[in-house]
Design a protein around this motif. Structure first.
Motif, PDB file in Angstrom:
ATOM      1  N   LEU A   1       0.750  -1.249  -0.125  1.00 17.50           N
ATOM      2  CA  LEU A   1       0.017   0.170  -0.015  1.00 17.50           C
ATOM      3  C   LEU A   1       0.995   1.241  -0.035  1.00 17.50           C
ATOM      4  O   LEU A   1       0.451   2.297  -0.644  1.00 17.50           O
ATOM      5  CB  LEU A   1      -1.181   0.187   1.255  1.00 17.50           C
ATOM      6  CG  LEU A   1      -2.136  -1.130   1.259  1.00 17.50           C
ATOM      7  CD1 LEU A   1      -2.706  -1.014   2.562  1.00 17.50           C
ATOM      8  CD2 LEU A   1      -3.357  -0.909  -0.026  1.00 17.50           C
ATOM      9  N   GLU A   2       1.974   1.276   0.734  1.00 16.21           N
ATOM     10  CA  GLU A   2       2.883   2.478   0.718  1.00 16.21           C
ATOM     11  C   GLU A   2       3.417   2.571  -0.558  1.00 16.21           C
ATOM     12  O   GLU A   2       3.699   3.700  -1.198  1.00 16.21           O
ATOM     13  CB  GLU A   2       4.073   1.970   1.765  1.00 16.21           C
ATOM     14  CG  GLU A   2       5.116   3.196   2.105  1.00 16.21           C
ATOM     15  CD  GLU A   2       4.281   4.352   2.961  1.00 16.21           C
ATOM     16  OE1 GLU A   2       5.004   5.286   3.081  1.00 16.21           O
ATOM     17  OE2 GLU A   2       3.273   4.182   3.413  1.00 16.21           O
ATOM     18  N   THR A   3       3.907   1.604  -1.229  1.00 20.92           N
ATOM     19  CA  THR A   3       4.524   1.668  -2.893  1.00 20.92           C
ATOM     20  C   THR A   3       3.619   2.111  -3.694  1.00 20.92           C
ATOM     21  O   THR A   3       3.852   3.074  -4.257  1.00 20.92           O
ATOM     22  CB  THR A   3       4.933   0.301  -3.086  1.00 20.92           C
ATOM     23  OG1 THR A   3       5.962  -0.194  -2.274  1.00 20.92           O
ATOM     24  CG2 THR A   3       5.650   0.405  -4.628  1.00 20.92           C
ATOM     25  N   TYR A   4       2.228   1.730  -3.684  1.00 24.43           N
ATOM     26  CA  TYR A   4       1.021   2.139  -4.545  1.00 24.43           C
ATOM     27  C   TYR A   4       0.811   3.711  -4.160  1.00 24.43           C
ATOM     28  O   TYR A   4       0.661   4.550  -5.239  1.00 24.43           O
ATOM     29  CB  TYR A   4      -0.060   1.179  -4.397  1.00 24.43           C
ATOM     30  CG  TYR A   4      -0.157  -0.020  -5.072  1.00 24.43           C
ATOM     31  CD1 TYR A   4       0.653  -0.078  -6.444  1.00 24.43           C
ATOM     32  CD2 TYR A   4      -0.672  -1.021  -4.514  1.00 24.43           C
ATOM     33  CE1 TYR A   4       0.632  -1.407  -7.109  1.00 24.43           C
ATOM     34  CE2 TYR A   4      -0.495  -2.335  -5.130  1.00 24.43           C
ATOM     35  CZ  TYR A   4      -0.121  -2.408  -6.359  1.00 24.43           C
ATOM     36  OH  TYR A   4       0.032  -3.637  -6.976  1.00 24.43           O
ATOM     37  N   GLY A   5       0.711   3.904  -2.764  1.00 16.87           N
ATOM     38  CA  GLY A   5       0.504   5.326  -2.404  1.00 16.87           C
ATOM     39  C   GLY A   5       1.285   6.264  -2.736  1.00 16.87           C
ATOM     40  O   GLY A   5       0.962   7.440  -3.130  1.00 16.87           O
ATOM     41  N   TYR A   6       2.624   5.967  -2.800  1.00 18.56           N
ATOM     42  CA  TYR A   6       3.788   6.931  -3.074  1.00 18.56           C
ATOM     43  C   TYR A   6       3.552   7.210  -4.630  1.00 18.56           C
ATOM     44  O   TYR A   6       3.710   8.427  -5.063  1.00 18.56           O
ATOM     45  CB  TYR A   6       5.077   6.196  -2.945  1.00 18.56           C
ATOM     46  CG  TYR A   6       6.139   7.518  -2.967  1.00 18.56           C
ATOM     47  CD1 TYR A   6       6.382   8.323  -2.265  1.00 18.56           C
ATOM     48  CD2 TYR A   6       7.041   7.344  -4.303  1.00 18.56           C
ATOM     49  CE1 TYR A   6       7.458   9.342  -2.370  1.00 18.56           C
ATOM     50  CE2 TYR A   6       8.140   8.165  -4.442  1.00 18.56           C
ATOM     51  CZ  TYR A   6       8.082   9.339  -3.669  1.00 18.56           C
ATOM     52  OH  TYR A   6       9.076  10.375  -3.908  1.00 18.56           O
ATOM     53  N   ALA A   7       3.380   6.151  -5.531  1.00 19.07           N
ATOM     54  CA  ALA A   7       3.085   6.411  -6.856  1.00 19.07           C
ATOM     55  C   ALA A   7       1.979   7.373  -7.140  1.00 19.07           C
ATOM     56  O   ALA A   7       1.999   8.369  -8.059  1.00 19.07           O
ATOM     57  CB  ALA A   7       2.881   5.115  -7.446  1.00 19.07           C
ATOM     58  N   VAL A   8       0.895   7.071  -6.311  1.00 16.79           N
ATOM     59  CA  VAL A   8      -0.212   7.997  -6.445  1.00 16.79           C
ATOM     60  C   VAL A   8       0.089   9.378  -6.186  1.00 16.79           C
ATOM     61  O   VAL A   8      -0.245  10.460  -6.878  1.00 16.79           O
ATOM     62  CB  VAL A   8      -1.513   7.257  -6.039  1.00 16.79           C
ATOM     63  CG1 VAL A   8      -2.671   8.291  -5.959  1.00 16.79           C
ATOM     64  CG2 VAL A   8      -1.964   6.211  -6.800  1.00 16.79           C
ATOM     65  N   THR A   9       0.331   9.740  -5.225  1.00 14.60           N
ATOM     66  CA  THR A   9       0.423  10.812  -4.430  1.00 14.60           C
ATOM     67  C   THR A   9       1.544  11.822  -5.039  1.00 14.60           C
ATOM     68  O   THR A   9       1.560  12.858  -5.103  1.00 14.60           O
ATOM     69  CB  THR A   9       0.656  10.935  -3.013  1.00 14.60           C
ATOM     70  OG1 THR A   9       1.745  10.128  -2.478  1.00 14.60           O
ATOM     71  CG2 THR A   9      -0.805  10.262  -2.125  1.00 14.60           C
ATOM     72  N   ALA A  10       2.637  10.982  -5.191  1.00 11.88           N
ATOM     73  CA  ALA A  10       4.023  11.817  -5.766  1.00 11.88           C
ATOM     74  C   ALA A  10       4.264  11.951  -7.017  1.00 11.88           C
ATOM     75  O   ALA A  10       4.641  13.038  -7.348  1.00 11.88           O
ATOM     76  CB  ALA A  10       5.361  11.144  -4.961  1.00 11.88           C
ATOM     77  N   HIS A  11       3.429  11.199  -7.840  1.00 14.49           N
ATOM     78  CA  HIS A  11       3.764  11.195  -9.215  1.00 14.49           C
ATOM     79  C   HIS A  11       2.398  11.280 -10.154  1.00 14.49           C
ATOM     80  O   HIS A  11       2.256  12.405 -10.914  1.00 14.49           O
ATOM     81  CB  HIS A  11       4.391  10.122  -9.716  1.00 14.49           C
ATOM     82  CG  HIS A  11       5.877   9.850  -9.140  1.00 14.49           C
ATOM     83  ND1 HIS A  11       6.747  10.841  -9.641  1.00 14.49           N
ATOM     84  CD2 HIS A  11       6.528   9.093  -8.466  1.00 14.49           C
ATOM     85  CE1 HIS A  11       7.957  10.487  -9.117  1.00 14.49           C
ATOM     86  NE2 HIS A  11       7.871   9.447  -8.077  1.00 14.49           N
ATOM     87  N   ILE A  12       1.357  10.613  -9.706  1.00 18.51           N
ATOM     88  CA  ILE A  12       0.394  10.462 -10.678  1.00 18.51           C
ATOM     89  C   ILE A  12      -0.402  11.633 -10.756  1.00 18.51           C
ATOM     90  O   ILE A  12      -0.908  12.370 -11.609  1.00 18.51           O
ATOM     91  CB  ILE A  12      -0.191   9.195 -10.532  1.00 18.51           C
ATOM     92  CG1 ILE A  12       0.306   8.038 -10.978  1.00 18.51           C
ATOM     93  CG2 ILE A  12      -1.778   9.333 -11.228  1.00 18.51           C
ATOM     94  CD1 ILE A  12      -0.193   6.567 -10.575  1.00 18.51           C
ATOM     95  N   ILE A  13      -1.101  11.959  -9.361  1.00 19.36           N
ATOM     96  CA  ILE A  13      -1.762  12.981  -9.148  1.00 19.36           C
ATOM     97  C   ILE A  13      -1.247  14.318  -9.442  1.00 19.36           C
ATOM     98  O   ILE A  13      -2.017  15.215 -10.111  1.00 19.36           O
ATOM     99  CB  ILE A  13      -2.327  13.175  -7.767  1.00 19.36           C
ATOM    100  CG1 ILE A  13      -3.427  11.966  -7.244  1.00 19.36           C
ATOM    101  CG2 ILE A  13      -3.049  14.390  -7.149  1.00 19.36           C
ATOM    102  CD1 ILE A  13      -3.925  11.762  -5.895  1.00 19.36           C
ATOM    103  N   PRO A  14      -0.074  14.661  -9.194  1.00 17.95           N
ATOM    104  CA  PRO A  14       0.308  16.104  -9.290  1.00 17.95           C
ATOM    105  C   PRO A  14       0.569  16.564 -10.987  1.00 17.95           C
ATOM    106  O   PRO A  14       0.299  17.212 -11.421  1.00 17.95           O
ATOM    107  CB  PRO A  14       1.737  16.034  -8.624  1.00 17.95           C
ATOM    108  CG  PRO A  14       1.616  15.137  -7.662  1.00 17.95           C
ATOM    109  CD  PRO A  14       0.815  13.982  -8.199  1.00 17.95           C
ATOM    110  N   ARG A  15       0.868  15.350 -11.681  1.00 16.22           N
ATOM    111  CA  ARG A  15       1.178  15.495 -13.078  1.00 16.22           C
ATOM    112  C   ARG A  15      -0.187  15.124 -14.018  1.00 16.22           C
ATOM    113  O   ARG A  15      -0.192  15.871 -14.777  1.00 16.22           O
ATOM    114  CB  ARG A  15       2.320  14.648 -13.551  1.00 16.22           C
ATOM    115  CG  ARG A  15       3.652  14.742 -12.843  1.00 16.22           C
ATOM    116  CD  ARG A  15       4.648  13.998 -13.343  1.00 16.22           C
ATOM    117  NE  ARG A  15       6.092  14.260 -12.925  1.00 16.22           N
ATOM    118  CZ  ARG A  15       7.049  15.375 -13.252  1.00 16.22           C
ATOM    119  NH1 ARG A  15       6.528  16.111 -14.171  1.00 16.22           N
ATOM    120  NH2 ARG A  15       7.989  15.536 -12.599  1.00 16.22           N
TER     121      ARG A  15
END
Length: 382
Positions: A96-110
């Motif tokens: 969940l931490e791995t998926y969450g980082y992808a979503v919050t750090a990369h996918i949502i901002p870009r």
């Protein structure tokens, strides 16, 4: 001729009216996924605020109508729903931490404001290319996997008919970058001797953890999570039942679900390694059930252990050394002894023997018992 019909997921002119001093209303008509246009309004203390609140609400308005996924659902909403879906499936904290980082750090901002329908392969390819350029291969691989899961959820909910990530090209890892390097078994006596003389490793009680890792082939998180209850001293084995991970907002957590199903395994260990574990158990049992805690007897952070090794590796003459090097070194020694890919994969906890072959060694053949092999290979080192 009448006015052109609004496209689904779009809104018309925003009208802003002052109702009284300090209260403004912004209003427009939004065409929903069911084809119907409905009036939507928001309020604010100023004209710009009211208009801004309305525009923000329109980004998530479909998700607010019962939480269904639609072609007009933004990826920022899909990402959060994907994470909730994975929590509902009781995925591990680390996953969940791995998926969450992808979503919050990369996918949502870009690309968070793209809708599901707008997430075409060419746009996703451009996004992943940017992540690769700025954050590297690992982050790109994580984002691609997360996006694939998100879009699969959209397909299963009828928002789109095909997962667009299937048509996105995989970005190859740069040549020459193959992760941690194994230590040659011929160099192992020199390395282990130097590790035992490194003041910071001795101070942090890290040396015997590294001894255990090279004998067991365990991942650093698995070794850090080892408890006495997982050791069968009479049989000479240790069982992987947990791994230590860092969870945002909670710190280090002993996750009682290994990295994969294959990671859940019983490892036969050399006699000297069992003696090492027995000594540590007798020394620590009055204060903790952990076998490799920190110097202050708390859960050990795998990342801190990796950093401790990075800080001394240049001075030891092994600039490419990492905690994962010990796992690869164990695989190399088993390979030299003639064990098969399937046997070594089982020892390391790999689900796929081909990955063991591709990443950990070149050629594999023969068969023998891992515990006996490791005892012979590490004679005099532990």
């Amino acid at each position: 001729m009448g006015r052109p019909r609004q496209s689904i997921g779009t809104y018309g002119t925003i009208n802003v009216t002052e109702l009284r001093p300090g209260k403004w209303r912004a209003r427009t008509r939004y065409r929903f996924a069911d084809g119907k246009a409905r009036q939507v309004e928001k309020y604010g203390t100023t004209k710009p605020k009211a208009e801004s609140f309305l525009k923000q609400s329109l980004l998530t308005i479909e998700a607010g109508r019962g939480g269904e996924l639609r072609p007009t659902t933004p990826l920022r909403i899909l990402g959060q729903m994907f994470l909730e879906h994975k929590r509902g499936l009781e995925r591990s904290e680390g996953t969940l931490e791995t998926y969450g980082y992808a979503v919050t750090a990369h996918i949502i901002p870009r690309i968070g404001d793209l809708t599901i329908a707008e997430a075409k392969p060419d746009r996703l390819q451009k996004f992943l290319n940017t992540v690769h350029k700025e954050s590297g291969h690992g982050a790109t691989k994580n984002c691609r996997s997360t996006l694939s899961g998100m879009m699969s959820l959209a397909v299963s909910n009828g928002a789109i008919s095909r997962n667009p990530v299937r048509d996105v090209e995989r970005i190859a890892q740069p040549k020459g970058k193959k992760g941690a390097a194994a230590v040659s078994p011929d160099d192992l006596p020199d390395l282990m001797g130097k590790l035992r003389q490194a003041p910071t490793l001795v101070e942090q009680d890290t040396v015997e953890l590294l001894d255990f890792m090279v004998a067991s082939g365990w991942r650093v998180g698995e070794a850090c999570a080892l408890k006495a209850s997982s050791i069968d001293f009479s049989a000479g084995t240790a069982e992987v039942v947990a791994t230590n991970v860092r969870v945002k907002g909670r710190g280090i957590v002993r996750q009682t679900v290994p990295k994969t199903d294959a990671a859940w395994r019983v490892t036969p260990l050399p006699g000297p390694t069992m003696d090492l574990l027995r000594r540590r158990y007798e020394r620590l049992k009055a204060d903790t059930t952990l076998l490799f805690p920190t110097a202050v007897l708390t859960l050990r952070d795998p990342s801190n252990t990796q950093r401790e090794l990075r800080d001394v590796r240049d001075s030891l003459g092994y600039p490419k050394l990492s905690t994962h090097s010990f796992r690869k070194t164990a695989a190399t020694m088993l390979d030299r002894a003639g064990m098969s890919a399937t046997e070594i994969a089982a020892f390391l906890g790999h689900a796929n023997p081909s990955m063991t072959q591709d990443v950990y060694m070149n050629t594999l053949k023969g068969s023998t018992r891992a515990g006996a092999v490791m005892q012979d290979q590490l004679k005099g080192l532990i």
